[in-house]
Design a protein around this motif. Sequence first.
Motif, short mmCIF file in Angstrom:
data_model
loop_
_atom_site.label_atom_id
_atom_site.label_comp_id
_atom_site.label_asym_id
_atom_site.label_seq_id
_atom_site.Cartn_x
_atom_site.Cartn_y
_atom_site.Cartn_z
N ALA A 1 0.82 -1.21 0.00
CA ALA A 1 0.00 0.00 0.00
C ALA A 1 0.85 1.26 0.00
N ALA A 2 2.08 1.18 -0.56
CA ALA A 2 2.96 2.34 -0.59
C ALA A 2 2.33 3.45 -1.42
N PRO A 3 2.61 4.72 -1.07
CA PRO A 3 2.07 5.82 -1.85
C PRO A 3 2.45 5.70 -3.32
N SER A 4 1.57 6.14 -4.19
CA SER A 4 1.80 6.02 -5.63
C SER A 4 2.40 7.31 -6.16
N TYR A 5 3.63 7.25 -6.65
CA TYR A 5 4.31 8.38 -7.25
C TYR A 5 4.77 7.99 -8.64
N GLU A 6 4.94 8.97 -9.51
CA GLU A 6 5.40 8.71 -10.87
C GLU A 6 6.89 8.96 -11.04
N ASN A 7 7.46 9.86 -10.23
CA ASN A 7 8.84 10.29 -10.44
C ASN A 7 9.79 9.90 -9.31
N ILE A 8 9.26 9.32 -8.26
CA ILE A 8 10.08 8.84 -7.14
C ILE A 8 9.52 7.51 -6.67
N LYS A 9 10.31 6.81 -5.89
CA LYS A 9 9.85 5.60 -5.21
C LYS A 9 10.21 5.71 -3.74
N THR A 10 9.35 5.25 -2.88
CA THR A 10 9.61 5.35 -1.44
C THR A 10 9.55 3.97 -0.80
N LYS A 11 10.38 3.78 0.20
CA LYS A 11 10.41 2.53 0.96
C LYS A 11 10.74 2.86 2.41
N VAL A 12 10.43 1.94 3.30
CA VAL A 12 10.89 2.01 4.67
C VAL A 12 11.98 0.96 4.81
N VAL A 13 13.17 1.36 5.26
CA VAL A 13 14.31 0.45 5.29
C VAL A 13 14.94 0.43 6.67
N GLY A 14 15.92 -0.47 6.82
CA GLY A 14 16.63 -0.59 8.09
C GLY A 14 16.14 -1.77 8.90
N SER A 15 16.98 -2.31 9.75
CA SER A 15 16.62 -3.47 10.55
C SER A 15 15.47 -3.17 11.51
N LYS A 16 15.33 -1.91 11.91
CA LYS A 16 14.23 -1.52 12.79
C LYS A 16 13.11 -0.82 12.03
N LYS A 17 13.21 -0.81 10.71
CA LYS A 17 12.21 -0.18 9.85
C LYS A 17 11.92 1.25 10.28
N ASN A 18 13.02 2.01 10.49
CA ASN A 18 12.86 3.37 10.97
C ASN A 18 13.56 4.40 10.09
N VAL A 19 13.88 4.01 8.85
CA VAL A 19 14.55 4.90 7.91
C VAL A 19 13.69 5.04 6.65
#
Length: 297
Positions: free
Chosen positions: A36-54
């Motif tokens: 359900a990540a936000p839908s963008y056309e020119n960027i991609k977003t993720k949550v990363v890191g072992s604690k999912k805080n980045v």
Amino acid sequence: MASVGAVTRILLGKNVLNTSRVAALSNTGLVKFYSAAPSYENIKTKVVGSKKNVGLIQLYRPKALNALCKPLFQELGQAVKAFDADDSISAIIITGNEKAFAAGADIKEMQNNSYSTNQKAGFLQEWEDVSNCGKPIIAAVNGFALGGGCELAMLCDIIYAGEKAKFGQPEINIGTIPGAGGTQRLPRYVGKSKAMEIVLTGNFIDAHEAEKMGLVSRVFPVDKLLEETIKLAERIGTHSPLIVKMAKQAVNQAYETNLKAGLQYEKSIFYGTFATADRKEGMTAFIEKRPPNFKNE
């Protein structure tokens, strides 16, 4: 939630982060994908890191070497503000791909601009969404960071670079000058003489030279850059988010005022930390020889 493999295909598709690299990061727990990540056309977003805080923002205009158009910056601003408002996110990373962080502004988009249209439209106004972010932003730069790309990297609080990165302000070659901070932030990073040389010649500098100048904090092999940047963000995330924000404000003030006023500002912020629960917890934990349990209060 969809499986990591399925969501990887949905989110990446043509993504410039190759799937084997993503799989490797996923297996280590460094990257978390959301169906359900936000839908963008020119960027991609993720949550990363072992604690999912980045929060990770990837510029995604691969055919244009991530040239910075207005729609991209509008989406970037939205993503930065969303991560800044998310209490689970400690730091934000902005990156591109191995060929380009961002190879400048979209020249076609602004070719027919005039002085009056720039004034009336507030051209480049969207850049303030990045500079106003309260949380630390780290630029992970591979490939070209030229013109607006270099300026975007300098908007961030820390720059890590891949060993093949190239920085520059080549606007002079097309009859204009940097307009998003290149003539102002660059001298603060590298000094007047180097900044003048870069701006007036349009020449590029490589990652190691940029590190030597103080523009870049550290240089890594290309395939290790994102991993090392995530580690840095996670390290920042071990501290009190409230105190991190105050520290960022204090360092930024050094670029906004003279030394005397800056020292006074620093002292007031330092005093202010003593009104926080996290300052008390940090010092108590140190005395008791245990890890602190920060509450962002």
